[in-house]
Write a protein that holds these residues in place. Sequence first.
Motif, PDB file in Angstrom:
ATOM      1  N   TYR A 282     117.958 -17.026  17.810  1.00  0.00           N
ATOM      2  CA  TYR A 282     117.003 -16.012  17.016  1.00  0.00           C
ATOM      3  C   TYR A 282     118.036 -14.747  16.436  1.00  0.00           C
TER       4      TYR A 282
ATOM      5  N   THR B 124     120.271 -15.820  13.453  1.00  0.00           N
ATOM      6  CA  THR B 124     119.493 -16.066  12.376  1.00  0.00           C
ATOM      7  C   THR B 124     119.159 -14.507  11.651  1.00  0.00           C
ATOM      8  N   PHE B 125     118.971 -13.542  12.648  1.00  0.00           N
ATOM      9  CA  PHE B 125     118.697 -12.338  12.233  1.00  0.00           C
ATOM     10  C   PHE B 125     120.099 -11.518  11.522  1.00  0.00           C
TER      11      PHE B 125
ATOM     12  N   ALA C 201     120.495 -13.110   7.944  1.00  0.00           N
ATOM     13  CA  ALA C 201     119.391 -12.276   7.327  1.00  0.00           C
ATOM     14  C   ALA C 201     120.087 -11.079   7.031  1.00  0.00           C
TER      15      ALA C 201
END
Lengths: 159, 159, 159
Positions: free
Chosen positions: C142, C145-146, C149
């Motif tokens: 998680y 992925t952040f 981003a």
Amino acid sequence: RRGEMAKSTQLIDNEVFRAYATYAGIVLIKMMLMSLITAYFRITRKAFVNPEDTESFGKGENAKKYLRTDPDVERARRVHLNDLENIVPFVGIGLLYALSGPELSTALLHFRIFAGARILHTFAYLIPLPQPSRGLSWAVGYSVTFSMAYKVLKTAWLL
Amino acid sequence: RRGEMAKSTQLIDNEVFRAYATYAGIVLIKMMLMSLITAYFRITRKAFVNPEDTESFGKGENAKKYLRTDPDVERARRVHLNDLENIVPFVGIGLLYALSGPELSTALLHFRIFAGARILHTFAYLIPLPQPSRGLSWAVGYSVTFSMAYKVLKTAWLL
Amino acid sequence: RRGEMAKSTQLIDNEVFRAYATYAGIVLIKMMLMSLITAYFRITRKAFVNPEDTESFGKGENAKKYLRTDPDVERARRVHLNDLENIVPFVGIGLLYALSGPELSTALLHFRIFAGARILHTFAYLIPLPQPSRGLSWAVGYSVTFSMAYKVLKTAWLL
């Protein structure tokens, strides 16, 4: 038309990419239509899951009886989830495949078989047709995606 | 900064593509936040699904009573699934749309309305607001994605 | 091989993009394998959801008793849904990240940690390993992925 697009990017001028965009668009629209089919069954079977959705049927117990599951609603939801599990990988792997330089005829073969198999799968699941029609149409789409993934990994491999 | 990027690819220098990357990033982050909201409800409502998650609450029957469903947890899970069903097609079709050469202002209109509609949808679903607020915000996002898919298929069509 | 690809597009010649294609392919294949694991448990545990799937076991009540849920089947389905919730955003954000011009070493670090974390997560969920092994492997994927981003939004930001 092509001139206007060339201004912004050349990718869409590539024939394999155009074929990918066409078939990815078709199967994504097919997947999205499952929302409407589920909504249709929820309304005609009066089977809802959110209390706020049944308020137009009256108050209290009269509305609560519509908070229930229905076999047709659940079946449509399973088709939708199966599409998420299979069409989404196709869209991701298919993009990389289209960028890996396949022959147009080979790419079209993959895209056409996948789209056909997933449309058959939807009918086989919703009607439902006797097995193994659903199982086979699922396996065909699954195998096509694996075949594209093999080409992607063979071309791009950089671990 | 732009010079460094130009070395690797020019795609990110395209303004429509930058707008797409911004809005796709925002709605994907919004979707991912649903994991945290579900986890928050699971912990505060003590409603779990995996036996190994309740072991810190004690052994045997004492832990088993927390293996249950909770309306708030189930609601957060439904928002997350609805996001998967709607945001994932937007990200896929939006990429093809961004590469199909739309006007920047038209593209921004699509992306802004979609992102706004999905953020409203999340609030309408979680609070929950009375219908048809959730239904309408869902329909707006759905229509925007169809509008983009139409442009993609019109531009790329190669069956 | 590189010459043939250059004819259609140069994107796959970019090393960061090749690394992205490799890892996105790997985690999408990993996600798709969950279908086979769920099918394996459905067949060995004889736990089905569609009446048409149990017809080979006989007619009427004899077939109906296999329309049931099984803990192993439900666990495999939860892993699959968790993959959809986490691997799909990685594939979408990772593509934009790969096009945002990161250093190859930084990109490889992100992709390798994500892929490793999701493979660990699958084992931690299926075996199952005691918590917090599943929670930690989920949180690592998680966070990666952040991080991607953040780079995408910093580079592309056009609201």
